[in-house]
Design an enzyme around this catalytic site. Structure first.
Site, PDB file in Angstrom:
ATOM      1  N   HIS A 134      42.062  36.698  39.614  1.00 25.53           N
ATOM      2  CA  HIS A 134      41.467  37.798  38.836  1.00 25.53           C
ATOM      3  C   HIS A 134      42.364  39.036  38.878  1.00 25.53           C
ATOM      4  O   HIS A 134      41.910  40.154  39.139  1.00 25.53           O
ATOM      5  CB  HIS A 134      40.065  38.127  39.363  1.00 25.53           C
ATOM      6  CG  HIS A 134      39.130  36.965  39.360  1.00 25.53           C
ATOM      7  ND1 HIS A 134      38.646  36.392  38.189  1.00 25.53           N
ATOM      8  CD2 HIS A 134      38.563  36.240  40.372  1.00 25.53           C
ATOM      9  CE1 HIS A 134      37.841  35.390  38.485  1.00 25.53           C
ATOM     10  NE2 HIS A 134      37.776  35.273  39.796  1.00 25.53           N
ATOM     11  N   ASP A 142      33.621  39.936  38.895  1.00 26.68           N
ATOM     12  CA  ASP A 142      34.925  39.472  39.391  1.00 26.68           C
ATOM     13  C   ASP A 142      36.070  40.015  38.547  1.00 26.68           C
ATOM     14  O   ASP A 142      37.180  40.223  39.045  1.00 26.68           O
ATOM     15  CB  ASP A 142      34.989  37.941  39.378  1.00 26.68           C
ATOM     16  CG  ASP A 142      34.268  37.325  40.560  1.00 26.68           C
ATOM     17  OD1 ASP A 142      34.750  37.487  41.679  1.00 26.68           O
ATOM     18  OD2 ASP A 142      33.226  36.679  40.355  1.00 26.68           O
TER      19      ASP A 142
END
Length: 370
Positions: free
Chosen positions: A96, A270
């Site tokens: 991420h 996230d």
């Protein structure tokens, strides 16, 4: 190849990156597998099971990084791991990076070869390693949102499915991908009133068909978002742009207009979150209130069911681990265009265009680096 399996150190993270069966396969293929002690305990996989499969148990996280050619993790490394990075280390995990500029900088400085689960694609453009965790997050996130609707947790005191003679709660799901559709499935199973919003009309048609008209589908624009949130008891944000930060499509004003003591679950956290009011929480302190709305913004939702999540993840991640271990990273990337989509950082350069765009950094294709 020497493959390291660390114990995850993110708050309340109990998943592990490889199972004892995965280890057995790797060892039988001639690789060495190092497992940090107690790495699998949270998923009910114990050191003696790894040892029986042929792994070597090591004591510390530092040893895993120092001795391994490839480190296979579940969640992105935390700052206390950055000093363990080394040149040419292969790191295979969820990253991420669009929401993690400091991690990206550390990976580039140490010239780590970082492959992200969440940007690997299949031949249909789907995200096969992200999908099972999105499915878990959608189901668990919805159930946790329903829990916080209860009066004793600070919520509106509404039963999601109602009872005969009393209507159930109104649940709004933003995003019809893997996480969103699994949230919808649970909400429909609870007999709630459900509205789904997405910008993909074909996806909305599919959702309408599979749920046989039991959900309201709306095109996701500002007007419909505002209208649906004003009527919501629980909203689930499940918006995904592969490799990019999540767009802030739910504004602070929309949150302000929600019913008092309603619940907002941001599964997109996230990737930075799709609510303007979202900030990271944890399993230990999962919620906070903003504008009289309860926010649940836990970034590792699947870790609350780690045994299920570990096996669901490794079912799809392990073939890529085998591929990299047997061929070496460069050959594996050259032979598999879908794996190459997962390469985010290579020898100091960002090789994933969405990450580069999000961080306003230079993008350099893998082919130009070899």
């Amino acid at each position: 190849m020497i493959i390291g399996i660390p114990k995850e150190i993110k708050n309340s993270e109990h998943r592990v990156s490889l199972t004892e069966t995965n280890v057995d396969h790797l060892v039988s293929e001639g690789h060495t597998v190092l497992v940090q002690t107690k790495a699998g305990e949270g998923s009910r996989i114990f050191d003696d099971q790894y040892e029986k499969a042929g792994a070597k148990i090591v004591s510390t996280l530092e040893e895993i990084y120092r001795l391994s050619d490839m480190v296979v993790k579940v969640k992105e490394p935390l700052p206390e791991e950055y000093d363990f990075f080394k040149e040419n280390l292969i790191l295979f995990t969820f990253l991420h990076l669009a929401a993690e500029p400091e991690l990206t900088e550390a990976l580039c400085q140490k010239k780590v070869c970082a492959v992200a689960y969440e940007t690997i694609e299949d031949s249909h453009g789907n995200l096969p390693l992200l999908k099972p965790m999105s499915e878990v997050a959608g189901r668990v996130g919805l159930l946790n949102g329903v829990y916080y609707l209860q009066k004793h947790t600070g919520g509106r005191g509404i039963l999601a499915g109602g009872v005969p003679g009393v209507e159930g709660g109104h649940i709004v799901v933003i995003g019809g991908g893997a996480a969103g559709i699994n949230a919808v499935e649970v909400a429909v199973g609870l007999k709630s009133r459900v509205t789904v919003l997405d910008v993909n009309l074909e996806r909305l048609e599919y959702i309408s068909q599979i749920f046989q008209g039991r959900v309201q589908t709306w095109f996701s624009d500002e007007k419909h978002l505002k209208r649906s949130l004003e009527r919501a008891d629980l909203v689930v944000g499940a918006v995904l742009l592969a490799g990019q930060k999540a767009p802030k499509i739910v504004t602070e004003d929309m949150i302000k207009a929600m019913n008092p003591k309603s619940v907002a679950v941001d599964i997109s956290i996230d990737q930075g979150g799709c609510f303007e009011t979202a900030k990271l929480t944890s399993h230990e302190n999962p919620v906070y209130e903003k504008h009289d709305v309860i926010h649940y913004c836990v970034p590792n939702i699947p870790s609350v069911v780690p045994r299920t999540s570990t096996y669901a993840l490794t079912n799809v991640s392990f073939p890529f681990v085998q591929q990299i271990a047997s061929q070496g990273l460069e050959k594996a990337l050259q032979s598999d265009p879908f794996l190459k989509k997962g390469l985010n950082v290579y020898k100091g350069a960002i090789t994933c265009a969405p990450v580069a765009d999000a961080l306003r950094k230079k993008y350099q294709p893998f082919e130009e680096l070899i």
